[in-house]
Write an enzyme that holds these catalytic residues in place. Structure first.
Site, PDB file in Angstrom:
ATOM      1  N   GLN A  62      16.668 -12.762   6.449  1.00  0.00           N
ATOM      2  CA  GLN A  62      17.506 -12.717   7.645  1.00  0.00           C
ATOM      3  C   GLN A  62      17.635 -14.070   8.351  1.00  0.00           C
ATOM      4  OE1 GLN A  62      15.269  -8.963   8.957  1.00  0.00           O
ATOM      5  NE2 GLN A  62      17.263  -8.666   9.874  1.00  0.00           N
ATOM      6  N   HIS A  82      26.787 -11.381  -2.919  1.00  0.00           N
ATOM      7  CA  HIS A  82      27.664 -12.257  -3.710  1.00  0.00           C
ATOM      8  C   HIS A  82      28.635 -11.455  -4.573  1.00  0.00           C
ATOM      9  CE1 HIS A  82      24.389 -15.592  -3.391  1.00  0.00           C
ATOM     10  NE2 HIS A  82      25.092 -15.440  -2.288  1.00  0.00           N
ATOM     11  N   ASP A  95      23.083 -16.586   2.826  1.00  0.00           N
ATOM     12  CA  ASP A  95      22.974 -17.823   2.029  1.00  0.00           C
ATOM     13  C   ASP A  95      22.422 -18.984   2.852  1.00  0.00           C
ATOM     14  OD1 ASP A  95      24.065 -16.384   0.012  1.00  0.00           O
ATOM     15  OD2 ASP A  95      25.877 -17.606  -0.245  1.00  0.00           O
ATOM     16  N   ARG A 120       5.374 -13.678  13.591  1.00  0.00           N
ATOM     17  CA  ARG A 120       5.429 -12.860  12.373  1.00  0.00           C
ATOM     18  C   ARG A 120       6.607 -13.316  11.522  1.00  0.00           C
ATOM     19  NH1 ARG A 120       8.075  -7.392  11.663  1.00  0.00           N
ATOM     20  NH2 ARG A 120       7.315  -6.611   9.660  1.00  0.00           N
ATOM     21  N   HIS A 165       9.689  -7.816   2.877  1.00  0.00           N
ATOM     22  CA  HIS A 165      10.643  -7.413   3.930  1.00  0.00           C
ATOM     23  C   HIS A 165      12.029  -7.304   3.267  1.00  0.00           C
ATOM     24  CE1 HIS A 165      11.252  -7.409   8.524  1.00  0.00           C
ATOM     25  NE2 HIS A 165      12.412  -7.032   8.008  1.00  0.00           N
ATOM     26  N   ASN A 209       7.400  -3.858   4.949  1.00  0.00           N
ATOM     27  CA  ASN A 209       8.055  -3.644   6.229  1.00  0.00           C
ATOM     28  C   ASN A 209       8.933  -2.406   6.192  1.00  0.00           C
ATOM     29  OD1 ASN A 209       9.114  -4.567   8.937  1.00  0.00           O
ATOM     30  ND2 ASN A 209      11.011  -4.403   7.745  1.00  0.00           N
ATOM     31  N   GLU A 210       8.737  -1.528   7.136  1.00  0.00           N
ATOM     32  CA  GLU A 210       9.553  -0.323   7.305  1.00  0.00           C
ATOM     33  C   GLU A 210       9.846   0.378   5.978  1.00  0.00           C
ATOM     34  OE1 GLU A 210      12.905  -0.648   9.899  1.00  0.00           O
ATOM     35  OE2 GLU A 210      11.657  -1.267  11.580  1.00  0.00           O
ATOM     36  N   ASN A 352       6.843  -0.632  14.357  1.00  0.00           N
ATOM     37  CA  ASN A 352       8.159  -1.151  14.727  1.00  0.00           C
ATOM     38  C   ASN A 352       8.838  -0.072  15.557  1.00  0.00           C
ATOM     39  OD1 ASN A 352       7.500  -3.246  13.054  1.00  0.00           O
ATOM     40  ND2 ASN A 352       9.203  -2.989  11.636  1.00  0.00           N
ATOM     41  N   TYR A 354      12.076   0.818  18.310  1.00  0.00           N
ATOM     42  CA  TYR A 354      13.318   0.372  18.963  1.00  0.00           C
ATOM     43  C   TYR A 354      13.752   1.327  20.079  1.00  0.00           C
ATOM     44  CZ  TYR A 354      13.627  -3.549  15.867  1.00  0.00           C
ATOM     45  OH  TYR A 354      13.352  -4.741  15.241  1.00  0.00           O
ATOM     46  N   GLU A 420       7.444  -5.028  15.831  1.00  0.00           N
ATOM     47  CA  GLU A 420       8.855  -5.242  16.178  1.00  0.00           C
ATOM     48  C   GLU A 420       9.202  -4.388  17.381  1.00  0.00           C
ATOM     49  OE1 GLU A 420      11.891  -4.827  13.147  1.00  0.00           O
ATOM     50  OE2 GLU A 420      10.629  -5.827  11.666  1.00  0.00           O
TER      51      GLU A 420
HETATM   52  C1  NOJ Z   1      13.921  -3.391  11.493  1.00  0.00           C
HETATM   53  C2  NOJ Z   1      13.817  -4.391  10.408  1.00  0.00           C
HETATM   54  O1  NOJ Z   1      12.494  -4.616  10.051  1.00  0.00           O
HETATM   55  C3  NOJ Z   1      14.511  -5.708  10.715  1.00  0.00           C
HETATM   56  O2  NOJ Z   1      14.712  -6.358   9.514  1.00  0.00           O
HETATM   57  C4  NOJ Z   1      15.802  -5.429  11.461  1.00  0.00           C
HETATM   58  O3  NOJ Z   1      16.548  -6.590  11.637  1.00  0.00           O
HETATM   59  C5  NOJ Z   1      15.448  -4.824  12.788  1.00  0.00           C
HETATM   60  N1  NOJ Z   1      14.747  -3.586  12.588  1.00  0.00           N
HETATM   61  C6  NOJ Z   1      16.644  -4.543  13.695  1.00  0.00           C
HETATM   62  O4  NOJ Z   1      17.451  -3.560  13.142  1.00  0.00           O
END
Ligand code: NOJ
Length: 527
Positions: A62, A82, A95, A120, A165, A209-210, A352, A354, A420
């Site tokens: 990312q 791609h 990229d 992190r 990730h 991750n997740e 994580n 949100y 997160e």
């Molecule tokens: C979870 C993910 O781990 C991360 O890659 C993503 O950008 C964020 N949440 C936000 O959606």
């Protein structure tokens, strides 16, 4: 001047009042529990414990860019973006992204300016092993992360490092990726190389991750790598991720722990589901099932003595499988040996979080004709409105509290780090929504720590605006904006940096007046 009125004065006063810890008698407790008591006491007085980690979170694909630089191999995201740019809403890719591969010193500097004592990141598997396998070791990849880690340590920032990730080496996907049981050993081989290279300096590892998000969407046909056998492949992917995590943890115990003394955990997104009709007992039960399928699916096997999937989840999938004509459950079973490997195989939970997820019954679901993960739950997420929220406000700090309290009550989690927490918008610098969100969420933590819950760190997602997977650069999560129109990828602070740095630098809950509207706030902060 960005704090209002006499806030700084108040903060100073609160700080000196709260720094007076009670005296403990000499024989009060062992040193370990004394530290724990001090943590709780600090939190009771509204302070974050002295050893609390305050950080920011990013991931390799990312932010790094440099997708084919210095021997890096192709990842599934390189391949997908791609070859099928329409995979991503704005046809974009990672990229170059925020160019953090070359700008890591700038990023670490920004983190330092925010007051972070932790950061992190994730390691790109194909940068270390271009084909995914150990015989393709890329020394330049090792050198890059050596530099990043050393830079952090040189600035007193603790690195927290994720091994996977989502950017799987493409060649491993050609062999089935996480649906192939052999990936358990491929992952352990990769983890061994990484622990050996960096474990003298990295003490917090998050293996994957997740996993649930990656498996449900990536192996339910909705996201890269678009494996599409819903009701089957999500569970295969999850099964192998659980085993890969536990086996890597075991390998760390046997080969590295004594010398390196680190902690090996993983980061799970545990959603707090809310029944859209709280009067309907079936829907309320469905919301509990949502937690079970998304959270306990991983928490149950890893934390505590269970070492296995939740009973209810096993029974439900087994029953549906029979109705659908399968001779056995679509959810794979663990062997006795695997169960003992899974038990207590996680040193910390990276949470994580949100926002809360409103859920509703999966109406018209026909169990005999459709095999599906969501069919197994019997529930669907309520679609978001035009603001991307199913609730009127995307900031639901009460759900963070409920999630942590439930996890603490139902599972034997030795330690929690919030790896997160974040809020998306369209990228405006006056990001009041995000500033409020961070203030509201961070303010809940001392109260939870004061209840004796072992929360040891908090990481804001994310330091900078970056590539948000299927929605590309249309959703921004950064504390710093990135100017994607210039090659320098200039970073510009948003208002939310002020909230974060106030928490991180004072280590108490700062006061803010949220009654101001966006324009007034903008003037008052003087940015
Ligand atoms: C979870 C993910 O781990 C991360 O890659 C993503 O950008 C964020 N949440 C936000 O959606």
């Amino acid at each position: 001047m960005w704090v209002l009125g006499n806030v700084s004065l108040l903060l100073g006063l609160m700080d000196s009042l709260t720094s007076m810890l009670p005296d403990f008698p000499d024989n009060y407790a062992s040193p370990k529990s004394l530290v724990e008591i001090q943590r709780v006491n600090a939190a009771k007085e509204g302070r974050f414990p002295d050893d609390f980690l305050f950080g920011v979170s990013t991931s390799a694909y990312q932010t790094e860019g440099a997708w084919n630089v210095s021997g890096k191999g192709e990842s599934i995201w390189d391949y997908a973006t791609h070859n099928s740019p329409e995979t991503v809403i704005d046809n974009s890719n990672g990229d170059i992204a925020a160019n953090s591969y070359f700008m890591y010193k700038t990023d670490i500097d920004l983190a330092k300016q925010l007051g972070c004592n932790a950061f992190r990141i994730s390691i790109s598997w194909p940068r270390i092993l271009p084909t995914g396998f150990p015989n393709s070791l890329n020394p330049k990849g090792i050198e890059h992360y050596d530099n990043v880690i050393n830079e952090m340590l040189g600035r007193n920032i603790t690195p927290v490092v994720t091994l996977f990730h989502w950017d799987l080496p493409k060649e491993l996907q050609d062999l089935g990726g996480w649906a192939n049981p052999l990936i358990v050993d491929w992952f352990v081989d990769y983890a061994r190389i990484v622990f050996k290279a960096f474990g003298d300096r990295v003490k917090y590892w998050s293996t994957v991750n997740e996993p649930t998000v990656y498996c449900v969407y990536g192996y339910g046909g909705k996201m890269v790598p678009f494996v599409n056998h819903s009701g089957i492949t999500e569970y295969l992917c999850g099964h192998h991720m659980l085993l890969a995590h536990a086996k890597a943890h075991k390998m760390y115990n046997e080969e590295f722990r004594q010398e390196q003394k680190g902690k090996v955990g993983l980061s799970i997104s545990v959603p707090w589901a809310v029944a859209s009709n709280p009067e309907d007992p079936e829907e309320v039960a469905g919301a509990d099932r949502w937690f079970e399928f998304w959270g306990s699916w991983f928490l149950n096997p890893l934390f505590g003595h269970f070492g296995d999937y939740p009973e209810n989840m096993k029974n439900r999938i087994a029953e549906n499988s029979l109705k659908q004509g399968f001779p056995r459950s679509r959810l794979p079973e663990f062997t006795t040996e695997e169960i003992s490997m899974l038990r207590n195989s996680t040193d910390f939970l990276g949470l994580n979080y949100y926002h809360a997820s409103p859920v509703q019954k999966y109406l018209n679901y026909n169990v005999t004709s459709t095999v599906s993960f969501f069919g197994d739950i019997g529930m669907l997420e309520v679609p978001a409105n035009e603001n991307g929220a199913a609730f009127s406000d995307r900031s639901t700090p009460w759900a963070l509290v409920s999630t942590i309290q439930k996890i603490n009550k139902d599972f034997e989690v030795p330690m929690i780090m919030i790896t997160e927490n974040g809020y998306w918008d369209r990228g405006q610098l006056a990001d009041i929504g995000r500033a409020k969100y961070y203030h509201q969420h961070l303010s809940e933590l001392p109260g939870l720590i004061a209840q004796g819950i072992n929360i040891r760190g908090y990481f804001a997602w994310s330091l900078i605006d970056n590539f948000e997977w299927s929605v590309g650069y249309t959703q921004k999560f950064g504390l710093f904006s990135v100017d994607y129109t210039v090659p320098e990828r200039t970073r510009i602070p948003k208002i939310s940096t002020k909230v974060i740095s106030d928490f991180y630098k004072t280590r108490i809950i700062p006061l803010f007046l949220w009654s101001l509207n966006e324009v007034e706030f903008d003037i008052n902060v003087g940015l």
